[in-house]
Design an enzyme around this catalytic site. Structure first.
Site, PDB file in Angstrom:
ATOM      1  N   HIS A  62     -41.229   4.893  -6.145  1.00  0.00           N
ATOM      2  CA  HIS A  62     -41.542   3.939  -5.079  1.00  0.00           C
ATOM      3  C   HIS A  62     -43.023   3.578  -5.087  1.00  0.00           C
ATOM      4  CE1 HIS A  62     -37.735   5.815  -3.721  1.00  0.00           C
ATOM      5  NE2 HIS A  62     -37.457   4.559  -3.437  1.00  0.00           N
ATOM      6  N   ASP A 122     -44.143   8.549  -5.726  1.00  0.00           N
ATOM      7  CA  ASP A 122     -43.200   9.624  -6.053  1.00  0.00           C
ATOM      8  C   ASP A 122     -42.566   9.394  -7.422  1.00  0.00           C
ATOM      9  OD1 ASP A 122     -41.646   7.448  -5.581  1.00  0.00           O
ATOM     10  OD2 ASP A 122     -40.269   8.414  -4.187  1.00  0.00           O
ATOM     11  N   SER A 175     -34.843  -0.216  -1.781  1.00  0.00           N
ATOM     12  CA  SER A 175     -35.817   0.598  -1.040  1.00  0.00           C
ATOM     13  C   SER A 175     -37.259   0.116  -1.212  1.00  0.00           C
ATOM     14  CB  SER A 175     -35.727   2.058  -1.475  1.00  0.00           C
ATOM     15  OG  SER A 175     -35.977   2.175  -2.867  1.00  0.00           O
TER      16      SER A 175
END
Lengths: 250, 250
Positions: free
Chosen positions: B201, B198, B15
């Protein structure tokens, strides 16, 4: 296992397209929302008019039946340089600009063309407004100084003609000119600074207008290409067969 | 006229790679500086560990001798999910993670591999630090709540092992862990907020660390691939044969 093919959004145009990888540029924002769906390919060519762009287009648009990724969406954004005034070498008469755009569209849409690509959706984009005052200042500061090389009045004619061409060919047009012109009280110098960082090239706010209109155009004209309508390449990790991922990745 | 081939920078990972098209993300910034030089292709897969990523890599990396663009630069950025703790299904033992990375590199670098690509330069990227406190809070707020699924201590082991693997294989490693860890006084919760939006990330500031290190790594290890060292696709407009552009566009 054949190599995975990821289809593309192809952005074709001049410096305003080339610069679209800037933060907040419409290439960057498209790439973000189309991640794992379509690759965004930027073929913007700073300073090019539509005449010079034509032989480039012939080289970059995939030939009919070629292996490899398909162009699912093509934006053609030219005319801003064509709209220059004499003696700028970039100047191209309006009818010639429009016939070039028409030719590019025909190359993609005509069944007899060697570039025929029925799966390609096309969106034309009009030249944006620019700031005569800021541009005059920018050019006057060069060595040697250059006289103002375009007028709003002339650029507007090119924008109008792109809109007309889209109607004629039934190709959606993203009109960048009108909303920025209206938002700046018909081209107020001070207000244009918000949308054009140097009088000619779009700022993040300018690109926001383009991006928002582009997504709305996709939504209304080609809803099957909206990012929410496209499946994601490769399963989400929670949908994988964790112990045997090969079984779920095809 | 054959279709123009533009070679690529391929970003492969989880991600943190998938999100790299964000404003200020390292994909966006690479695409900007490599415009008209190399296309940036993002193959980040949110949530994937290196085991799940392997069959994807087999599908996306071009086969030896295939037509089409070459991967000139490949970044492999995995391990952040492998470093999860039991009972997370993402968890993968360290030795397995490293053997997967090793296998991907071997696929590209071994002359006997069907993916052999001697023109591909590889850069490994370590998992970044994360914020235990922010991550705990984030997971506790889910329905049902999830216990903290990783520790800094464990992630650091994976980062160290990636560095070690790079040394062993003579593959440059971009160590994201150490500079962010040090800049946050060894993972101070408040200071990590600057780099991780967060807790897990990367924020724009986090990606800035990655981008700057990446450009520096290219500069020192693969200077021939630095954007300033690469020719631009298609001539600058002032270098065109204006009256006969086809003559200057090949």
């Amino acid at each position: 296992m054949p190599t995975k093919i990821v289809d593309q959004i192809l952005l074709f145009g001049d410096s305003i397209t080339q610069g679209a990888w800037e933060e907040g540029g419409f290439a960057q924002r498209l790439a973000y929302v189309y991640a794992r769906k379509l690759d965004v390919i930027n073929r913007g060519l700073s300073g090019y008019n539509s005449e010079w762009a034509m032989p480039v287009f012939e080289q970059i648009f995939p030939k009919k039946g070629a292996d490899g990724p398909k162009v699912k969406l093509l934006t053609i954004w030219l005319g801003a340089n064509d709209a220059c005034l004499d003696p700028s070498p970039q100047r191209l008469p309006l009818d010639r600009c429009i016939s070039n755009l028409k030719q590019m569209i025909s190359m993609v849409q005509s069944p007899n063309s060697e570039y025929y690509s029925p799966e390609t959706r096309i969106i034309l984009i009009t030249p944006p407004p620019f700031s005569e005052a800021a541009r005059r200042e920018n050019l006057a500061a060069r060595d040697p100084p250059i006289a103002l090389d375009r007028t709003s009045e002339n650029t507007m004619k090119y924008a109008d003609a792109v809109i007309e061409l889209g109607k004629q060919l039934n190709v959606p047009v993203l009109d960048v000119y009108t909303p920025i012109w209206e938002a700046t009280d018909n081209g107020d110098t001070k207000k244009l600074e918000t949308y054009l960082y140097d009088g000619l090239h779009l700022s993040k706010e300018g690109y926001t207008v383009v991006y928002d209109l582009l997504i709305r155009t996709i939504e209304t004209k080609f809803p099957e290409l909206h990012y929410d309508a496209l499946p994601m390449d490769f399963p989400g990790w929670k949908d994988l067969d964790w112990a045997n991922p090969r079984a779920s990745i095809n």
